[in-house]
Design an enzyme around this catalytic site. Sequence first.
Site, PDB file in Angstrom:
ATOM      1  N   GLY A 141       0.847  -1.186   0.000  1.00  0.00           N
ATOM      2  CA  GLY A 141       0.000   0.000   0.000  1.00  0.00           C
ATOM      3  C   GLY A 141       0.876   1.227   0.000  1.00  0.00           C
ATOM      4  O   GLY A 141       2.005   1.198   0.503  1.00  0.00           O
ATOM      5  N   GLN A 191       3.257   9.920   0.909  1.00  0.00           N
ATOM      6  CA  GLN A 191       4.505   9.142   0.981  1.00  0.00           C
ATOM      7  C   GLN A 191       5.405   9.355  -0.233  1.00  0.00           C
ATOM      8  O   GLN A 191       6.562   8.931  -0.227  1.00  0.00           O
ATOM      9  CB  GLN A 191       4.195   7.641   1.130  1.00  0.00           C
ATOM     10  CG  GLN A 191       3.503   7.307   2.443  1.00  0.00           C
ATOM     11  CD  GLN A 191       3.305   5.816   2.585  1.00  0.00           C
ATOM     12  OE1 GLN A 191       2.314   5.284   2.122  1.00  0.00           O
ATOM     13  NE2 GLN A 191       4.263   5.133   3.193  1.00  0.00           N
ATOM     14  N   CYS A 195       5.457   0.256   7.499  1.00  0.00           N
ATOM     15  CA  CYS A 195       5.156   1.417   6.667  1.00  0.00           C
ATOM     16  C   CYS A 195       6.402   1.741   5.851  1.00  0.00           C
ATOM     17  O   CYS A 195       7.501   1.811   6.414  1.00  0.00           O
ATOM     18  CB  CYS A 195       4.761   2.607   7.541  1.00  0.00           C
ATOM     19  SG  CYS A 195       4.360   4.083   6.589  1.00  0.00           S
ATOM     20  N   LEU A 196       6.219   1.932   4.547  1.00  0.00           N
ATOM     21  CA  LEU A 196       7.376   2.203   3.683  1.00  0.00           C
ATOM     22  C   LEU A 196       8.097   3.486   4.093  1.00  0.00           C
ATOM     23  O   LEU A 196       9.270   3.649   3.789  1.00  0.00           O
ATOM     24  CB  LEU A 196       6.932   2.293   2.219  1.00  0.00           C
ATOM     25  CG  LEU A 196       6.368   0.999   1.621  1.00  0.00           C
ATOM     26  CD1 LEU A 196       5.874   1.239   0.205  1.00  0.00           C
ATOM     27  CD2 LEU A 196       7.415  -0.100   1.650  1.00  0.00           C
ATOM     28  N   HIS A 250      -4.814   1.862   7.322  1.00  0.00           N
ATOM     29  CA  HIS A 250      -3.459   2.409   7.446  1.00  0.00           C
ATOM     30  C   HIS A 250      -3.227   3.496   6.387  1.00  0.00           C
ATOM     31  O   HIS A 250      -2.741   4.590   6.705  1.00  0.00           O
ATOM     32  CB  HIS A 250      -2.459   1.255   7.292  1.00  0.00           C
ATOM     33  CG  HIS A 250      -1.018   1.661   7.270  1.00  0.00           C
ATOM     34  ND1 HIS A 250      -0.103   1.199   8.197  1.00  0.00           N
ATOM     35  CD2 HIS A 250      -0.304   2.463   6.419  1.00  0.00           C
ATOM     36  CE1 HIS A 250       1.092   1.726   7.928  1.00  0.00           C
ATOM     37  NE2 HIS A 250       0.993   2.479   6.851  1.00  0.00           N
ATOM     38  N   GLU A 251      -3.619   3.190   5.143  1.00  0.00           N
ATOM     39  CA  GLU A 251      -3.371   4.147   4.050  1.00  0.00           C
ATOM     40  C   GLU A 251      -4.280   5.364   4.163  1.00  0.00           C
ATOM     41  O   GLU A 251      -3.862   6.487   3.902  1.00  0.00           O
ATOM     42  CB  GLU A 251      -3.548   3.466   2.693  1.00  0.00           C
ATOM     43  CG  GLU A 251      -2.660   2.250   2.453  1.00  0.00           C
ATOM     44  CD  GLU A 251      -1.179   2.505   2.704  1.00  0.00           C
ATOM     45  OE1 GLU A 251      -0.723   3.657   2.599  1.00  0.00           O
ATOM     46  OE2 GLU A 251      -0.466   1.539   3.042  1.00  0.00           O
ATOM     47  N   HIS A 293      -2.921   7.869   6.484  1.00  0.00           N
ATOM     48  CA  HIS A 293      -1.852   8.708   5.917  1.00  0.00           C
ATOM     49  C   HIS A 293      -2.415  10.020   5.361  1.00  0.00           C
ATOM     50  O   HIS A 293      -1.736  11.049   5.386  1.00  0.00           O
ATOM     51  CB  HIS A 293      -1.147   7.973   4.777  1.00  0.00           C
ATOM     52  CG  HIS A 293       0.013   7.114   5.198  1.00  0.00           C
ATOM     53  ND1 HIS A 293       1.137   7.631   5.796  1.00  0.00           N
ATOM     54  CD2 HIS A 293       0.229   5.783   5.084  1.00  0.00           C
ATOM     55  CE1 HIS A 293       1.996   6.637   6.030  1.00  0.00           C
ATOM     56  NE2 HIS A 293       1.471   5.510   5.623  1.00  0.00           N
TER      57      HIS A 293
HETATM   58 NI    NI Z   1       2.336   3.639   5.741  1.00  0.00          NI
END
Ligand code: NI
Length: 153
Positions: free
Chosen positions: A46, A51, A94-95, A136-137, A140
């Site tokens: 995701g 991000q 998380c990236l 989660h996304e 963000h």
């Molecule tokens: Ni994330």
Amino acid sequence: MTDLQLRFVPDPVLRAVCAPVTVFDAKLAALAKGMLDVMYAAPGRGLAAPQVGIAERIFVMDATWKEGTTDPHVFVNPEMVACSDQVAVLSEGCLSIPDQTSRVARPAQVTLRWHDLNGTPQAGTFIGFAAACVQHERDHLDGILCTDYPEAP
Ligand code: NI
């Protein structure tokens, strides 16, 4: 959109409250494609626009590609319209937060409404990993990170 670069904490764009998408054009489609490219390369399941430094309400997800089934989805202006009382705990990464996971308790099932890349309203219900991922996304887009939650037992 090969110029999209992953952003990492403590980049302030990750704390932005993102603006709604109002124009559904080729530029938006190119952004979504670029975000999917960055997500697959990372590699992740995701990715939300902040991000890659873009404070707009769009995220991408492919919950199953790592198991061999490619299934990309794009969510524009997502809103959570229902969620279960039942909670599930998942260890989330998380990236934008390398080498760290956190155990987060979230509703086990959620229903979302969003727009697709044509601006057409969509809705869907998610369970399991996909339920945690969409929450989660979506977080963000309000500048919320999984590490903001208390660690679940
Ligand atoms: Ni994330």
